[in-house]
Structures are given as C-alpha cells and as structure tokens.
Write a protein that holds these residues in place. Sequence first.
Motif, short mmCIF file in Angstrom:
data_model
loop_
_atom_site.label_atom_id
_atom_site.label_comp_id
_atom_site.label_asym_id
_atom_site.label_seq_id
_atom_site.Cartn_x
_atom_site.Cartn_y
_atom_site.Cartn_z
N ASN A 17 13.57 1.85 -13.01
CA ASN A 17 14.26 1.58 -12.10
C ASN A 17 13.70 0.85 -11.05
OD1 ASN A 17 16.62 2.86 -12.09
ND2 ASN A 17 15.45 4.37 -11.04
N HIS A 18 12.25 -0.28 -11.81
CA HIS A 18 11.61 -0.83 -10.13
C HIS A 18 11.68 -2.37 -10.44
CE1 HIS A 18 8.45 -4.20 -10.12
NE2 HIS A 18 7.78 -3.79 -9.33
N ASP A 19 12.42 -2.70 -12.25
CA ASP A 19 13.19 -4.81 -11.64
C ASP A 19 14.38 -4.07 -11.47
OD1 ASP A 19 11.03 -5.03 -12.68
OD2 ASP A 19 11.77 -5.79 -14.62
N LEU A 20 15.52 -3.02 -11.61
CA LEU A 20 16.25 -2.87 -10.91
C LEU A 20 16.61 -3.04 -9.26
CD1 LEU A 20 18.03 -0.25 -13.16
CD2 LEU A 20 18.98 -2.63 -13.59
N PHE A 21 16.10 -2.27 -8.48
CA PHE A 21 15.93 -2.44 -7.24
C PHE A 21 14.78 -3.39 -6.50
CE2 PHE A 21 18.19 1.35 -8.71
CZ PHE A 21 18.94 1.41 -7.86
N LEU A 22 13.59 -3.82 -7.42
CA LEU A 22 12.66 -4.08 -6.28
C LEU A 22 12.27 -5.64 -6.78
CD1 LEU A 22 9.60 -0.83 -6.38
CD2 LEU A 22 11.88 -2.00 -4.81
N GLY A 24 12.17 -9.05 -6.56
CA GLY A 24 12.27 -10.01 -6.09
C GLY A 24 12.69 -9.62 -4.12
N ARG A 25 12.22 -8.56 -4.01
CA ARG A 25 12.84 -7.84 -2.72
C ARG A 25 11.08 -7.19 -2.15
NH1 ARG A 25 17.45 -3.68 -3.67
NH2 ARG A 25 19.35 -5.14 -3.44
N THR A 26 10.35 -7.81 -2.71
CA THR A 26 9.04 -7.42 -1.98
C THR A 26 7.92 -8.45 -2.07
OG1 THR A 26 7.68 -6.59 -4.08
CG2 THR A 26 9.24 -5.25 -3.75
N LEU A 27 7.59 -8.36 -0.53
CA LEU A 27 5.91 -8.85 -1.04
C LEU A 27 5.57 -8.83 -1.52
CD1 LEU A 27 6.22 -9.60 3.46
CD2 LEU A 27 6.10 -11.45 1.72
N GLY A 28 4.83 -7.44 -1.70
CA GLY A 28 3.42 -7.02 -2.36
C GLY A 28 3.33 -5.67 -2.32
N GLU A 29 2.72 -5.08 -3.56
CA GLU A 29 3.18 -3.67 -4.07
C GLU A 29 1.45 -3.40 -4.15
OE1 GLU A 29 5.77 -3.32 -7.41
OE2 GLU A 29 7.34 -4.47 -6.49
N GLU A 30 1.01 -2.63 -3.55
CA GLU A 30 -0.27 -2.02 -3.58
C GLU A 30 -0.95 -0.81 -4.70
OE1 GLU A 30 -2.80 -3.80 -0.20
OE2 GLU A 30 -0.64 -3.59 0.18
N PRO A 31 -1.35 -0.28 -4.90
CA PRO A 31 -1.39 0.88 -5.92
C PRO A 31 -2.43 1.73 -4.61
CG PRO A 31 -2.73 -0.53 -6.92
CD PRO A 31 -2.54 -0.69 -6.21
N GLY A 32 -2.10 3.13 -4.05
CA GLY A 32 -2.00 4.30 -3.33
C GLY A 32 -1.91 5.94 -3.78
N ARG A 33 -2.37 6.98 -2.80
CA ARG A 33 -2.64 7.48 -3.10
C ARG A 33 -2.15 8.36 -1.83
NH1 ARG A 33 -3.82 10.21 -7.01
NH2 ARG A 33 -5.31 13.07 -7.21
N LEU A 34 -1.01 9.41 -2.15
CA LEU A 34 -0.54 10.45 -1.00
C LEU A 34 -1.35 12.17 -1.34
CD1 LEU A 34 1.51 10.81 1.23
CD2 LEU A 34 2.79 11.32 -0.76
N ARG A 35 -1.66 11.91 0.35
CA ARG A 35 -2.31 13.81 0.03
C ARG A 35 -0.95 14.82 0.95
NH1 ARG A 35 -7.05 12.65 -2.13
NH2 ARG A 35 -8.47 11.18 -1.16
N GLY A 36 -1.04 16.15 -0.34
CA GLY A 36 -0.84 16.59 1.03
C GLY A 36 0.85 17.29 0.23
N VAL A 37 0.85 16.65 -1.10
CA VAL A 37 2.15 16.31 -2.25
C VAL A 37 1.49 16.88 -3.73
CG1 VAL A 37 3.53 15.24 -0.94
CG2 VAL A 37 2.78 14.48 -2.51
N LEU A 64 10.61 -7.73 1.68
CA LEU A 64 10.80 -8.72 1.97
C LEU A 64 11.40 -8.50 3.16
CD1 LEU A 64 11.55 -11.26 -0.51
CD2 LEU A 64 9.62 -11.39 0.77
N PRO A 65 11.11 -9.30 4.88
CA PRO A 65 12.02 -8.83 5.67
C PRO A 65 13.25 -8.69 5.92
CG PRO A 65 9.77 -10.07 6.69
CD PRO A 65 9.87 -9.90 4.78
#
Length: 137
Positions: A17-22, A24-37, A64-65
Amino acid sequence: MILPFFVYGTLRPGERNHDLFLRGRTLGEEPGRLRGVTLYEGPGYPYAVEEPDGAVSGELVTALPEAYPGLLTALDRLEEYVPGDPRNLYERVVKEVVRDADRAVVRAWVYVAAPAVAARLRARGTPVGGGEWRERR
C-alpha cells in the motif's frame, strides 16, 4: 490537528500500500519506534495492540501540506476507521514515536486495533516477533 503518521505494516516502503497511498504525497519518511504496543498478525496486514511491554518498528511519514487532508481521508478509508463507530477495526490515536535518527520524540497519528479487535488478538492472536512486520515471513 496536523501530525505525521506512524506506519508499521502495508504502508511502509516496499509494502503493497505504500505506493498506492503515499507516493508523491509526503515530505519525508523516517524510521522510528513506537513503544507500548505489540504487533499481531492480521489477515494479510498487522494490528498494533496497546500493551505496556511491546514496541513496534515503522516509519514516521510527514505529508505534504497540500496533500494532508486527502491523505488523512484516504488512510481513514483504508483502515476502515470512522470516528466513534463501534464497528471499527482500527482507531486513529495520537502516540509518541521515537525517531531513530536522533531519538527525538514525535507525536504522530497511529492506527491501533480497536478495543474488540485488541481483546480478541490478546486472547488468541499471533504476535509478530520483535515488532517488525517485514520480518514476519
């Protein structure tokens, strides 16, 4: 409220789903980690279930805004999320995500399993080891 999105499954780079939805619509994509899930297997996609000892890997996506309103609507539709609907599979909530590059804490929208789905997964679901959807195969 305009916030980045934290994605951990089929919206990640290289996933279906990345290319289908994101693209051309983003300023950036950065690795991250979510705790508590904890990440659980779903029918072809994962669910993040709120559990205090878990953590999930993914990307912080900054839209992108000019694309933000449409992207928010598209992602809500993808996740079948309607505010206040008891039939939701996911709930869109604000969580604190740790950005990998600098360990900064960033508030982001995250789609987590709705309460009924979360209860079912906790009872008899299959956790994804290490909280990394890409390594499930």
